[in-house]
Scaffold this active site. Structure first.
Site, PDB file in Angstrom:
ATOM      1  N   HIS A  54       4.248  20.412  10.778  1.00 17.42           N
ATOM      2  CA  HIS A  54       3.225  19.924   9.859  1.00 17.42           C
ATOM      3  C   HIS A  54       2.953  20.994   8.797  1.00 17.42           C
ATOM      4  O   HIS A  54       3.371  22.143   8.941  1.00 17.42           O
ATOM      5  CB  HIS A  54       1.945  19.589  10.621  1.00 17.42           C
ATOM      6  CG  HIS A  54       2.063  18.336  11.445  1.00 17.42           C
ATOM      7  ND1 HIS A  54       1.046  17.854  12.222  1.00 17.42           N
ATOM      8  CD2 HIS A  54       3.110  17.475  11.604  1.00 17.42           C
ATOM      9  CE1 HIS A  54       1.438  16.732  12.812  1.00 17.42           C
ATOM     10  NE2 HIS A  54       2.681  16.490  12.473  1.00 17.42           N
ATOM     11  N   GLU A  56       0.366  22.721   8.079  1.00 22.80           N
ATOM     12  CA  GLU A  56      -0.336  23.912   8.570  1.00 22.80           C
ATOM     13  C   GLU A  56       0.640  24.863   9.263  1.00 22.80           C
ATOM     14  O   GLU A  56       0.576  26.080   9.082  1.00 22.80           O
ATOM     15  CB  GLU A  56      -1.444  23.508   9.553  1.00 22.80           C
ATOM     16  CG  GLU A  56      -2.518  22.599   8.964  1.00 22.80           C
ATOM     17  CD  GLU A  56      -2.211  21.109   9.147  1.00 22.80           C
ATOM     18  OE1 GLU A  56      -1.032  20.732   9.043  1.00 22.80           O
ATOM     19  OE2 GLU A  56      -3.162  20.348   9.384  1.00 22.80           O
ATOM     20  N   CYS A  83      -4.433  17.645  12.514  1.00 19.47           N
ATOM     21  CA  CYS A  83      -4.332  16.760  13.673  1.00 19.47           C
ATOM     22  C   CYS A  83      -4.892  17.433  14.926  1.00 19.47           C
ATOM     23  O   CYS A  83      -4.935  18.650  15.032  1.00 19.47           O
ATOM     24  CB  CYS A  83      -2.886  16.321  13.884  1.00 19.47           C
ATOM     25  SG  CYS A  83      -1.762  17.655  14.278  1.00 19.47           S
ATOM     26  N   ALA A 162       7.919  -8.109 -15.171  1.00 21.03           N
ATOM     27  CA  ALA A 162       8.135  -7.796 -16.585  1.00 21.03           C
ATOM     28  C   ALA A 162       7.959  -9.090 -17.361  1.00 21.03           C
ATOM     29  O   ALA A 162       8.397 -10.150 -16.914  1.00 21.03           O
ATOM     30  CB  ALA A 162       9.538  -7.236 -16.787  1.00 21.03           C
ATOM     31  N   ARG A 191      11.330   1.826  -6.327  1.00 21.46           N
ATOM     32  CA  ARG A 191      11.907   1.240  -5.111  1.00 21.46           C
ATOM     33  C   ARG A 191      12.216   2.307  -4.070  1.00 21.46           C
ATOM     34  O   ARG A 191      12.000   2.115  -2.885  1.00 21.46           O
ATOM     35  CB  ARG A 191      13.192   0.472  -5.461  1.00 21.46           C
ATOM     36  CG  ARG A 191      12.926  -0.812  -6.201  1.00 21.46           C
ATOM     37  CD  ARG A 191      14.236  -1.436  -6.614  1.00 21.46           C
ATOM     38  NE  ARG A 191      14.019  -2.660  -7.398  1.00 21.46           N
ATOM     39  CZ  ARG A 191      14.988  -3.295  -8.035  1.00 21.46           C
ATOM     40  NH1 ARG A 191      16.227  -2.833  -7.983  1.00 21.46           N
ATOM     41  NH2 ARG A 191      14.725  -4.388  -8.713  1.00 21.46           N
ATOM     42  N   THR A 203      13.968 -17.110  -6.487  1.00 20.39           N
ATOM     43  CA  THR A 203      14.473 -15.937  -7.214  1.00 20.39           C
ATOM     44  C   THR A 203      15.697 -15.361  -6.503  1.00 20.39           C
ATOM     45  O   THR A 203      16.696 -15.010  -7.142  1.00 20.39           O
ATOM     46  CB  THR A 203      13.375 -14.855  -7.310  1.00 20.39           C
ATOM     47  OG1 THR A 203      12.236 -15.430  -7.946  1.00 20.39           O
ATOM     48  CG2 THR A 203      13.840 -13.653  -8.105  1.00 20.39           C
ATOM     49  N   GLY A 252       9.517 -14.388  -7.833  1.00 15.19           N
ATOM     50  CA  GLY A 252       9.108 -14.820  -9.166  1.00 15.19           C
ATOM     51  C   GLY A 252       7.609 -15.089  -9.271  1.00 15.19           C
ATOM     52  O   GLY A 252       6.822 -14.676  -8.420  1.00 15.19           O
ATOM     53  N   THR A 255       5.639 -16.633  -6.298  1.00  5.02           N
ATOM     54  CA  THR A 255       5.481 -15.690  -5.185  1.00  5.02           C
ATOM     55  C   THR A 255       4.379 -14.679  -5.511  1.00  5.02           C
ATOM     56  O   THR A 255       3.498 -14.405  -4.684  1.00  5.02           O
ATOM     57  CB  THR A 255       6.817 -14.960  -4.918  1.00  5.02           C
ATOM     58  OG1 THR A 255       7.800 -15.948  -4.618  1.00  5.02           O
ATOM     59  CG2 THR A 255       6.711 -13.978  -3.777  1.00  5.02           C
ATOM     60  N   SER A 258       1.015 -16.296  -5.268  1.00  2.00           N
ATOM     61  CA  SER A 258       0.554 -16.598  -3.911  1.00  2.00           C
ATOM     62  C   SER A 258      -0.064 -15.351  -3.256  1.00  2.00           C
ATOM     63  O   SER A 258      -0.987 -15.467  -2.457  1.00  2.00           O
ATOM     64  CB  SER A 258       1.682 -17.184  -3.058  1.00  2.00           C
ATOM     65  OG  SER A 258       2.735 -16.268  -2.953  1.00  2.00           O
TER      66      SER A 258
HETATM   67 ZN   LIG Z   1      -0.725  18.617  12.491  1.00  2.00          ZN
END
Ligand SMILES: [Zn+2]
Length: 310
Positions: A54, A56, A83, A162, A191, A203, A252, A255, A258
């Site tokens: 980690h 730290e 943690c 777009a 992506r 699509t 598209g 979608t 929705s």
């Molecule tokens: Zn940690």
């Protein structure tokens, strides 16, 4: 410089370091840590890769032998709460206590159920002074995907499309190139930074998009297709079960709508081109509860990023 300004300065460095883990820390959060003694940075680290040290741990490991004596007078800055549980590595809170660091400055609390304030409490019980919430918004922003995944129990959802200068997704219902060579590269970068990508069935069948990162380096996101058999709920549940923390929805229009109708989104990016189509598929209507966070211009195309109004 006041204590508050000093704390912000070093927390800013933590955020900068944390960002180095953007591609490799997943599914863990990005975290940066800095050790300061007598106005000097004596150690720095960030979480490089899931399963490895980690932030730290890496920070302490970077302290030189002659600076070790300064630890008992140092401040540890860390962008996310240390943690407190045994995961693949021992708890960082224990390490900080063992190293005798008297003051710890934390950017934001870890929303992960196994940590959530326990790391901070552990440090306080051991007698350390703990300051929480320095540059909190920026620290949370850094791990938006991780935080959404662990609090909303679904992937972070980014809607993206777009449109032409006059607000169409295509030209008379025929596909058209709206993005430029440069903005296409940005799409591929985006992506690579996200875990999954989704398009609607129409699509997928009509445009056969490759949805990969061929113009950037990194992993291709998992490709998902929305159909009546794979409803939004099923898809989001599948993402959650498989630990996919972020989902780009690229179209598209139906979608995208929705997702907006069900208020399932965290970020929306709209690229507007310079050419008008005159007719075609209308671009989706933006929801009302948003705010502009960024406006970028590349080769005449404008990319506006929206987030939810808080
Ligand atoms: Zn940690």
């Amino acid at each position: 410089m006041t204590q508050e300004e000093t704390d912000k300065k070093y927390m800013r460095r933590c955020i900068q370091l944390a960002g180095n883990g953007r591609q490799s820390a997943k599914p863990n959060p990005m975290v940066g840590a800095v050790l300061v003694a007598g106005g000097r940075i004596i150690g720095e680290g960030y979480h490089v890769r899931c399963g490895e040290g980690h932030a730290e741990v890496n920070c302490f490991a970077s302290v030189s032998t002659e600076d070790e004596v300064l630890l008992s007078r140092s401040t540890l800055y860390v962008s996310l709460e240390p943690c407190s549980h045994f995961g693949r590595t021992p708890p960082c809170a224990d390490l900080i206590i063992r190293k005798g660091v008297p003051r710890v400055v934390v950017g934001c609390v870890d929303p992960f159920a196994k940590v959530q304030g326990r790391g901070i409490r552990k440090l306080q019980e051991a007698g350390a002074e703990v300051v929480v919430g320095v540059l909190e918004d920026e620290c949370r922003e850094l791990n938006r995907r991780f935080i959404t995944f662990n609090t909303a129990l679904r992937p972070y959802i980014l809607l993206k499309w777009a449109q032409t200068a006059d607000g169409f997704l295509d030209d008379h219902f025929r596909p058209m190139q709206i993005s430029t060579a440069f903005t296409r590269m940005l799409t591929h970068k985006l992506r690579a930074e996200n875990d999954a990508i989704l398009v609607g069935r129409v699509t997928a069948e009509r445009d056969r998009p490759r949805l990969d990162v061929r113009e950037w380096s990194g992993r291709d996101p998992r490709r998902l297709v929305l159909s009546s058999a794979t409803s939004i709920d099923k898809i989001l549940d599948e993402c959650y079960q498989e630990g996919l923390q972020s989902l780009i929805v690229e179209g598209g229009g139906k979608t995208l709508e929705s997702f907006m109708e069900r208020d399932l989104w965290d970020e929306i990016r709209v690229e507007t081109g310079t050419i008008a189509a005159g007719a075609g598929t209308r671009a989706p209507r933006l929801p009302g509860n948003l705010r502009v966070v960024r406006v970028e211009n590349y080769d005449g195309n404008e990319i506006i990023t929206y987030e939810r109004k808080s």
